[in-house]
Design a protein around this motif. Structure first.
Motif, PDB file in Angstrom:
ATOM      1  N   TYR A 112     -66.826 -38.544  16.755  1.00  0.00           N
ATOM      2  CA  TYR A 112     -67.629 -38.377  15.544  1.00  0.00           C
ATOM      3  C   TYR A 112     -66.873 -38.742  14.267  1.00  0.00           C
ATOM      4  CZ  TYR A 112     -71.460 -36.129  18.039  1.00  0.00           C
ATOM      5  OH  TYR A 112     -72.528 -35.882  18.870  1.00  0.00           O
ATOM      6  N   GLN A 113     -65.542 -38.795  14.315  1.00  0.00           N
ATOM      7  CA  GLN A 113     -64.760 -39.074  13.111  1.00  0.00           C
ATOM      8  C   GLN A 113     -64.083 -40.439  13.143  1.00  0.00           C
ATOM      9  OE1 GLN A 113     -64.481 -37.020  10.391  1.00  0.00           O
ATOM     10  NE2 GLN A 113     -65.925 -35.590  11.317  1.00  0.00           N
ATOM     11  N   GLN A 114     -64.248 -41.207  14.203  1.00  0.00           N
ATOM     12  CA  GLN A 114     -63.506 -42.453  14.365  1.00  0.00           C
ATOM     13  C   GLN A 114     -63.814 -43.475  13.270  1.00  0.00           C
ATOM     14  OE1 GLN A 114     -64.861 -44.884  17.827  1.00  0.00           O
ATOM     15  NE2 GLN A 114     -66.339 -43.240  18.137  1.00  0.00           N
ATOM     16  N   PRO A 115     -62.788 -44.297  12.946  1.00  0.00           N
ATOM     17  CA  PRO A 115     -61.400 -44.194  13.406  1.00  0.00           C
ATOM     18  C   PRO A 115     -60.687 -43.048  12.698  1.00  0.00           C
ATOM     19  CG  PRO A 115     -61.616 -45.987  11.845  1.00  0.00           C
ATOM     20  CD  PRO A 115     -63.000 -45.452  12.053  1.00  0.00           C
ATOM     21  N   VAL A 116     -59.906 -42.295  13.448  1.00  0.00           N
ATOM     22  CA  VAL A 116     -59.285 -41.092  12.908  1.00  0.00           C
ATOM     23  C   VAL A 116     -57.851 -41.010  13.401  1.00  0.00           C
ATOM     24  CG1 VAL A 116     -60.141 -39.702  14.835  1.00  0.00           C
ATOM     25  CG2 VAL A 116     -59.544 -38.591  12.693  1.00  0.00           C
ATOM     26  N   SER A 117     -56.970 -40.504  12.543  1.00  0.00           N
ATOM     27  CA  SER A 117     -55.558 -40.410  12.896  1.00  0.00           C
ATOM     28  C   SER A 117     -55.288 -39.165  13.732  1.00  0.00           C
ATOM     29  CB  SER A 117     -54.695 -40.377  11.633  1.00  0.00           C
ATOM     30  OG  SER A 117     -54.937 -39.191  10.901  1.00  0.00           O
ATOM     31  N   ARG A 118     -54.140 -39.173  14.379  1.00  0.00           N
ATOM     32  CA  ARG A 118     -53.725 -38.030  15.190  1.00  0.00           C
ATOM     33  C   ARG A 118     -53.582 -36.771  14.332  1.00  0.00           C
ATOM     34  NH1 ARG A 118     -50.522 -38.876  19.877  1.00  0.00           N
ATOM     35  NH2 ARG A 118     -50.078 -40.922  18.968  1.00  0.00           N
ATOM     36  N   GLY A 119     -53.022 -36.932  13.131  1.00  0.00           N
ATOM     37  CA  GLY A 119     -52.851 -35.787  12.247  1.00  0.00           C
ATOM     38  C   GLY A 119     -54.169 -35.188  11.802  1.00  0.00           C
ATOM     39  N   ARG A 120     -55.158 -36.037  11.557  1.00  0.00           N
ATOM     40  CA  ARG A 120     -56.473 -35.541  11.147  1.00  0.00           C
ATOM     41  C   ARG A 120     -57.129 -34.757  12.278  1.00  0.00           C
ATOM     42  NH1 ARG A 120     -59.643 -33.383   7.464  1.00  0.00           N
ATOM     43  NH2 ARG A 120     -61.836 -33.977   7.688  1.00  0.00           N
ATOM     44  N   VAL A 121     -57.009 -35.251  13.496  1.00  0.00           N
ATOM     45  CA  VAL A 121     -57.574 -34.538  14.650  1.00  0.00           C
ATOM     46  C   VAL A 121     -56.897 -33.181  14.808  1.00  0.00           C
ATOM     47  CG1 VAL A 121     -57.934 -34.604  17.144  1.00  0.00           C
ATOM     48  CG2 VAL A 121     -58.169 -36.693  15.802  1.00  0.00           C
ATOM     49  N   ALA A 122     -55.571 -33.158  14.650  1.00  0.00           N
ATOM     50  CA  ALA A 122     -54.837 -31.896  14.769  1.00  0.00           C
ATOM     51  C   ALA A 122     -55.252 -30.918  13.680  1.00  0.00           C
ATOM     52  CB  ALA A 122     -53.337 -32.169  14.704  1.00  0.00           C
ATOM     53  N   ALA A 123     -55.505 -31.433  12.464  1.00  0.00           N
ATOM     54  CA  ALA A 123     -55.922 -30.554  11.370  1.00  0.00           C
ATOM     55  C   ALA A 123     -57.298 -29.960  11.635  1.00  0.00           C
ATOM     56  CB  ALA A 123     -55.923 -31.337  10.060  1.00  0.00           C
ATOM     57  N   ILE A 124     -58.193 -30.742  12.206  1.00  0.00           N
ATOM     58  CA  ILE A 124     -59.541 -30.247  12.496  1.00  0.00           C
ATOM     59  C   ILE A 124     -59.508 -29.197  13.600  1.00  0.00           C
ATOM     60  CG2 ILE A 124     -61.807 -30.903  13.401  1.00  0.00           C
ATOM     61  CD1 ILE A 124     -61.470 -33.586  11.989  1.00  0.00           C
ATOM     62  N   ARG A 125     -58.718 -29.451  14.642  1.00  0.00           N
ATOM     63  CA  ARG A 125     -58.664 -28.516  15.765  1.00  0.00           C
ATOM     64  C   ARG A 125     -57.707 -27.360  15.523  1.00  0.00           C
ATOM     65  NH1 ARG A 125     -57.192 -29.723  20.937  1.00  0.00           N
ATOM     66  NH2 ARG A 125     -58.346 -27.816  21.371  1.00  0.00           N
ATOM     67  N   GLY A 126     -56.756 -27.546  14.625  1.00  0.00           N
ATOM     68  CA  GLY A 126     -55.821 -26.476  14.333  1.00  0.00           C
ATOM     69  C   GLY A 126     -54.696 -26.331  15.334  1.00  0.00           C
ATOM     70  N   VAL A 127     -54.506 -27.316  16.204  1.00  0.00           N
ATOM     71  CA  VAL A 127     -53.439 -27.283  17.205  1.00  0.00           C
ATOM     72  C   VAL A 127     -52.855 -28.682  17.351  1.00  0.00           C
ATOM     73  CG1 VAL A 127     -54.404 -25.346  18.513  1.00  0.00           C
ATOM     74  CG2 VAL A 127     -55.083 -27.683  19.079  1.00  0.00           C
ATOM     75  N   ASN A 128     -51.702 -28.757  18.005  1.00  0.00           N
ATOM     76  CA  ASN A 128     -51.091 -30.048  18.292  1.00  0.00           C
ATOM     77  C   ASN A 128     -51.897 -30.774  19.370  1.00  0.00           C
ATOM     78  OD1 ASN A 128     -49.144 -31.870  19.915  1.00  0.00           O
ATOM     79  ND2 ASN A 128     -48.025 -31.476  18.023  1.00  0.00           N
ATOM     80  N   VAL A 129     -52.156 -32.066  19.159  1.00  0.00           N
ATOM     81  CA  VAL A 129     -53.014 -32.815  20.087  1.00  0.00           C
ATOM     82  C   VAL A 129     -52.292 -34.009  20.702  1.00  0.00           C
ATOM     83  CG1 VAL A 129     -55.147 -32.122  18.928  1.00  0.00           C
ATOM     84  CG2 VAL A 129     -53.950 -34.186  18.172  1.00  0.00           C
ATOM     85  N   ASP A 130     -50.972 -34.069  20.595  1.00  0.00           N
ATOM     86  CA  ASP A 130     -50.240 -35.225  21.116  1.00  0.00           C
ATOM     87  C   ASP A 130     -50.472 -35.411  22.614  1.00  0.00           C
ATOM     88  OD1 ASP A 130     -49.316 -35.571  18.595  1.00  0.00           O
ATOM     89  OD2 ASP A 130     -47.295 -34.808  18.958  1.00  0.00           O
ATOM     90  N   GLY A 131     -50.299 -34.340  23.380  1.00  0.00           N
ATOM     91  CA  GLY A 131     -50.468 -34.447  24.826  1.00  0.00           C
ATOM     92  C   GLY A 131     -51.891 -34.773  25.229  1.00  0.00           C
TER      93      GLY A 131
END
Length: 248
Positions: A112-131
């Motif tokens: 729903y947010q694409q294109p979106v950065s890894r940091g933005r996804v982490a901010a929305i979810r509130g957790v680290n999303v690298d893995g």
């Protein structure tokens, strides 16, 4: 001497290319576009589209166990939903590696947010999303789609495989988020409740018992004091004989 006119090749009809289209689609492991199919069977795209739609209607009307569906910008065979239980029990039971809840949430944010950065996804979810993003990249559900113009960080977007798995033609077919969001009034009420000051109730102190005060207020003591006339020693009120007995 004039050259003889070459015969004009007849344009194949939809019925004539239906069999060839079926053969091509049966061997395809991903959706095939109308342009690719048209070039393969040597027919115009309009005729190819007509043949594909006729095949899809034929499969629906005859109750086949599969259907021809247009997804991800192309055409592909799909087994029907009503036979999913039989297929799962016989073929893919225990072989479906399902995505975790964290992966599904991350995939939804990217979709729903694409294109979106890894940091933005982490901010929305509130957790680290690298893995989680590494897992989605390995599953070919998301891919890098350039870099953020401000930060230079890589941005991610969904893939054609994502559209195929979701049964979507394009991103415009994603369901709207509005029905799943809280009403403005409910959200304001929750925010007001969170912002309300917390009133701490302090318990009243429990009065401490005073032994001297209790002794003064003792009815027995008051009665004894009342039996002695004012200004007279308490020992004088005891008869002489009784005093001697006590001393003996």
């Amino acid at each position: 001497m004039t050259e003889p006119d070459l015969p004009i090749a007849a344009v194949p009809t939809a019925a004539e290319i239906s069999g060839a289209l079926e053969a091509l689609l049966l061997m395809a492991d991903e959706p095939m576009t109308e342009l690719v199919l048209a070039e393969a069977v040597g027919a115009p795209e309009t005729v190819t589209r007509e043949a594909l739609e006729a095949l899809a209607t034929f499969y629906d009307e005859t109750g086949r166990g599969f259907e021809l569906r247009r997804v991800g910008g192309g055409w592909r065979y799909w087994t029907r939903v009503e036979h999913a239980g039989v297929i799962a029990a016989h073929v893919v039971a225990g072989q479906n590696a399902k995505l975790s809840q964290a992966a599904l949430e991350t995939l939804a944010v990217i979709a729903y947010q694409q294109p979106v950065s890894r940091g933005r996804v982490a901010a929305i979810r509130g957790v680290n999303v690298d893995g989680v993003i590494r897992t989605l990249l390995a599953r070919d559900l998301v891919e890098e789609a350039g870099h953020d113009v401000d930060t230079g960080a890589a941005v991610f977007a969904t893939t054609q495989l994502f559209l195929q798995k979701m049964g979507l033609v394009g991103l415009d077919d994603l369901p709207p988020l509005a029905p799943h969001l809280p009403d403005v009034e409910d959200l304001e009420a929750e925010l007001s409740a969170l912002a309300a000051p917390v009133v701490e109730l302090v318990p009243e102190p429990v009065p401490t018992a005073d032994p001297w005060t209790d002794h003064q207020n003792d009815p027995e003591t008051d009665h004894q004091n009342d039996s002695v006339p004012a200004g007279q020693d308490a020992s004088a009120a005891v008869p002489a004989g009784q005093d001697e007995e006590v001393r003996a």
